[in-house]
Design a protein around this motif. Structure first.
Motif, PDB file in Angstrom:
ATOM      1  N   LEU A 121       0.938  -1.287   0.326  1.00  0.00           N
ATOM      2  CA  LEU A 121      -0.103  -0.408  -0.222  1.00  0.00           C
ATOM      3  C   LEU A 121       1.741   1.618  -0.090  1.00  0.00           C
ATOM      4  N   ILE A 122       0.484   2.407  -1.131  1.00  0.00           N
ATOM      5  CA  ILE A 122       1.920   2.904  -1.264  1.00  0.00           C
ATOM      6  C   ILE A 122       0.468   4.548  -1.961  1.00  0.00           C
ATOM      7  N   LEU A 127      -0.487  -2.021  -4.292  1.00  0.00           N
ATOM      8  CA  LEU A 127       0.732  -2.607  -5.516  1.00  0.00           C
ATOM      9  C   LEU A 127       0.884  -4.322  -5.282  1.00  0.00           C
ATOM     10  N   PRO A 128       1.587  -4.833  -6.458  1.00  0.00           N
ATOM     11  CA  PRO A 128       1.963  -6.694  -6.139  1.00  0.00           C
ATOM     12  C   PRO A 128       3.148  -6.547  -5.022  1.00  0.00           C
ATOM     13  N   ARG A 205       2.142  -1.145   4.553  1.00  0.00           N
ATOM     14  CA  ARG A 205       2.353  -0.272   4.163  1.00  0.00           C
ATOM     15  C   ARG A 205       3.923   0.736   3.745  1.00  0.00           C
ATOM     16  N   SER A 206       3.649   1.025   2.380  1.00  0.00           N
ATOM     17  CA  SER A 206       5.228   1.653   2.453  1.00  0.00           C
ATOM     18  C   SER A 206       5.122   3.428   1.807  1.00  0.00           C
ATOM     19  N   HIS A 207       6.025   3.701   2.942  1.00  0.00           N
ATOM     20  CA  HIS A 207       6.289   4.956   3.267  1.00  0.00           C
ATOM     21  C   HIS A 207       7.243   5.778   3.082  1.00  0.00           C
ATOM     22  N   HIS A 208       7.406   7.115   2.913  1.00  0.00           N
ATOM     23  CA  HIS A 208       8.785   8.244   3.326  1.00  0.00           C
ATOM     24  C   HIS A 208       8.721   8.135   4.904  1.00  0.00           C
ATOM     25  N   SER A 212      13.064   1.323   6.494  1.00  0.00           N
ATOM     26  CA  SER A 212      13.104   0.223   5.753  1.00  0.00           C
ATOM     27  C   SER A 212      14.643   1.524   3.658  1.00  0.00           C
ATOM     28  N   GLN A 213      13.477   2.950   4.605  1.00  0.00           N
ATOM     29  CA  GLN A 213      13.437   3.727   3.115  1.00  0.00           C
ATOM     30  C   GLN A 213      14.861   4.395   3.079  1.00  0.00           C
TER      31      GLN A 213
END
Length: 284
Positions: A121-122, A127-128, A205-208, A212-213
């Motif tokens: 989730l971005i 997304l895959p 969820r991937s976010h800024h 890990s970013q």
């Protein structure tokens, strides 16, 4: 197995904007026999107010405040406080789909580690997944060879039996990759009987703000965690596997660097770049 209690452990730090979505996904579970332990890891935003509001909505929510000591400490506190027969980890910015617990518990008689597929989730776009969990079995060798290279287990994909965690906890010396050490220790006990549900029942969820970013921190922590595992956890054969992974990662890194170097030289030797450079010299 509807009478078995699942303890959902939710560590959170400065996640006020995501926590409602996370806890809403808990309360929407079709499997109702759960408790949800929210561990606020010293947040400086309004995470506390958001979390406490859920205590009035459902008495199955439990709230704990902790000084900022990291996600590993928070998860360990959750494990210690858990009353359930099963454990579901869930970070405060992630989401589990409504049928996740019910579909997992359908296999709880035969297996003690039931994990599902996921999606990313971005910015509210689904997304895959960043890896295909159906391609490799979960075992020690694959965790060593392919972790972060085609294999990764997002922390909220499994439901696991609590008795698997005897003498196993998250290592709080590391800010990243502590989950890899945790899974490695768990599978080295040889008590795990995993089952994979090939359905995306969780959203990662991937976010800024994701730790890990931060790539420098990511690779530095990875090196430290690998050294720790090499020295303290692995057999001779497993050390050889980890060493081969070191070599594989090294050659991948060298190949990427060579490609970047080639691209760099192509740019600085291009007519456009030389003309631009000449132009700026003239106007100085």
């Amino acid at each position: 197995m509807k009478n078995q209690l699942i303890s959902i452990i939710v560590p959170c730090y400065n996640q006020e904007q995501y926590l409602d979505d996370c806890l809403q996904s808990v309360i929407e579970q079709t499997y109702e026999h759960w408790e949800c332990i929210i561990i606020n890891d010293g947040s400086t935003d309004n995470t506390s107010d958001v979390a406490k509001a859920w205590l009035d909505k459902d008495q199955r929510f439990i709230y704990i405040e902790n000084k900022n000591k990291g996600v590993a400490v928070s998860r360990n506190i959750g494990i210690q406080k858990a009353k359930g027969d099963w454990i579901q980890f869930l970070d405060g910015d992630d989401i589990i789909l409504a049928s996740k617990l019910e579909e997992s518990m359908a296999y709880s008689k035969e297996y003690n580690f039931i994990y599902t597929d996921f999606k990313v989730l971005i910015d509210n776009k689904i997304l895959p997944p960043f890896c295909d969990l159906s391609k490799r079995k979960l075992n020690v060798n694959n965790l060593i060879l392919y972790w972060d290279n085609g294999l990764n287990i997002p922390i909220h994909t499994p439901v696991l039996k609590k008795d698997l965690l005897v003498n196993i906890s998250f290592n709080d010396n590391f800010k990243l990759h502590e989950d890899w050490l945790f899974w490695l220790q768990l599978f080295k006990t040889e008590r795990v009987s995993p089952f994979f549900i090939n359905k995306p029942l969780v959203l990662y969820r991937s976010h800024h703000q994701s730790s890990s970013q931060n790539q420098d921190l990511f690779f530095s922590s990875q090196k430290d965690v690998y050294y720790y595992a090499y020295d303290r956890l692995l057999t001779i054969e497993e050390r050889e596997l980890l060493f081969s992974k070191f070599l594989m990662n090294y050659f991948i890194m060298v190949e990427k660097k060579n490609k970047l170097d080639k691209f760099y030289f192509q740019i600085i030797n291009s007519k456009y770049y030389r003309l631009k450079k000449f132009f700026f010299k003239l106007i100085k």
